[in-house]
Scaffold this motif. Structure first.
Motif, short mmCIF file in Angstrom:
data_model
loop_
_atom_site.label_atom_id
_atom_site.label_comp_id
_atom_site.label_asym_id
_atom_site.label_seq_id
_atom_site.Cartn_x
_atom_site.Cartn_y
_atom_site.Cartn_z
N LEU A 67 0.91 -1.25 -0.38
CA LEU A 67 -0.06 -0.21 0.16
C LEU A 67 0.89 1.07 -0.01
N ARG A 68 2.13 0.79 0.74
CA ARG A 68 2.58 2.53 0.87
C ARG A 68 3.46 2.70 -0.69
N ASN A 69 3.38 1.96 -1.38
CA ASN A 69 4.63 1.75 -2.77
C ASN A 69 2.56 1.85 -3.74
N VAL A 70 1.85 1.99 -3.30
CA VAL A 70 0.65 2.72 -4.26
C VAL A 70 1.02 4.63 -4.70
N PRO A 71 0.82 4.32 -5.72
CA PRO A 71 0.98 6.11 -6.14
C PRO A 71 -0.07 6.82 -5.77
N GLY A 72 0.04 8.23 -4.69
CA GLY A 72 -0.63 8.64 -4.91
C GLY A 72 -1.01 8.66 -3.17
N VAL A 73 -0.67 7.54 -1.90
CA VAL A 73 -0.89 6.58 -1.06
C VAL A 73 0.87 8.06 -0.83
N ASP A 74 -0.01 8.81 0.52
CA ASP A 74 1.01 9.10 1.79
C ASP A 74 1.26 8.27 3.12
N GLN A 75 0.61 7.84 3.53
CA GLN A 75 0.21 7.18 4.26
C GLN A 75 0.02 6.54 5.17
#
Length: 299
Positions: free
Chosen positions: A144-152
């Protein structure tokens, strides 16, 4: 098997129990102790697995979207999140909805803290993610951390990992104890029957001389072992029932503020526990008797 033979075998089996009263009592005591220990660890493992299931159903990961994205771009992130193989469902929560939810959790005296924030909302768009397999939470959090657009990404990894670790240890210890205690029970039953067999060796020798079949000699000892195993299983079941109810009440009273930590009602598992106890008592009693009498009949 004829009726008079059944009556004779049963009578001789009961007589053997009382003739060797101390060993019979010891055998029943060992079976009760073994079943109680096995049952307690199995029930602990069962409740831990149920707890893991509840955590899995209620475990949520909060995925915060990059605040620089527009509303439309934030909503599109959900498509990429749902593509992850361990994601069951993801629910989008806009910053406005998050502010309303935050306000609902505040006491009335603090409600003034969020007044006027509608125009300058400091909260971010987020996704509430539920997983298919909680054991893969760490791996999924990293994805999830590597999904583009995810900050935290916020997840209760420590709690989940500790519970999974405890469950693994309890399952391993339970399995090892079951194997060891079954072997001990069979050993004790075997020695009880062996003692009875040795004490009646002359009687058995005479019976063999006059032509008694092995089946006719063997059955009283088999019934004796069966009755020992059955008695131990029934006694252990009722003791286990009482112990479980007592512990369940203590857990309920001690952890009444933690709704997630509750023991399964015994009524829910009663048929399975009774069946397993009777089956183990039957196998240990009959198995121990057959094992011993078979060796003796070869002599």
């Amino acid at each position: 098997m004829k009726r008079y033979e059944t009556s004779y075998f049963f009578r001789e089996g009961v007589r053997g129990i009382f003739v060797h009263g101390f060993m019979s009592f010891a055998a029943i005591g060992v079976i009760v102790a073994c079943l109680l220990i096995m049952g307690s660890f199995s029930l602990l493992a069962y409740n831990l697995n149920a707890l893991i299931g509840d955590i899995q159903n209620s475990s949520e990961i909060y995925v915060f979207v990059d605040e620089t994205l527009s509303d439309a771009e934030a909503r599109s992130v959900g498509t990429r999140i749902n593509r992850l193989d361990n994601v069951d469902i993801s629910t989008f929560v806009s910053r406005d909805e998050a502010l309303v939810q935050f306000g609902a959790r505040l006491d009335e005296e603090y409600s003034a803290l969020i007044e006027g924030l509608e125009q300058d909302n400091p909260l971010r768009h987020r996704y509430v993610v539920r997983l298919i397999d909680t054991e893969r939470m760490a791996e999924t959090v990293e994805q999830l951390r590597n999904v583009p657009g995810v900050d935290q990404v916020n997840a209760r990894l420590d709690i989940t990992e500790n519970i999974l670790l405890v469950r693994g240890v309890v399952n391993t210890v339970s399995l090892a104890l079951i194997v060891v205690l079954l072997a001990v029970s069979v050993f004790i039953i075997s020695n009880t029957v062996k003692l009875a067999t040795f004490d009646r060796r002359e009687e058995i020798a005479i019976m063999r001389v006059v032509g008694a079949t092995k089946r006719f000699i063997r059955w009283p000892f088999v019934i004796e072992g069966f009755l020992l195993g059955l008695t131990g299983a029934v006694a252990a079941f009722f003791l286990q029932w009482g112990l479980y109810l007592s512990l369940s009440r203590r857990v309920t009273e001690g952890l009444k503020n933690i709704a997630l930590v509750q023991m399964a009602p015994f009524d829910e598992i009663l048929p399975a526990v009774l069946l397993v106890f009777l089956l183990v008592g039957f196998l240990v009693g009959m198995g121990g008797s057959l094992l011993t009498i078979r060796r003796f009949m070869r002599v």
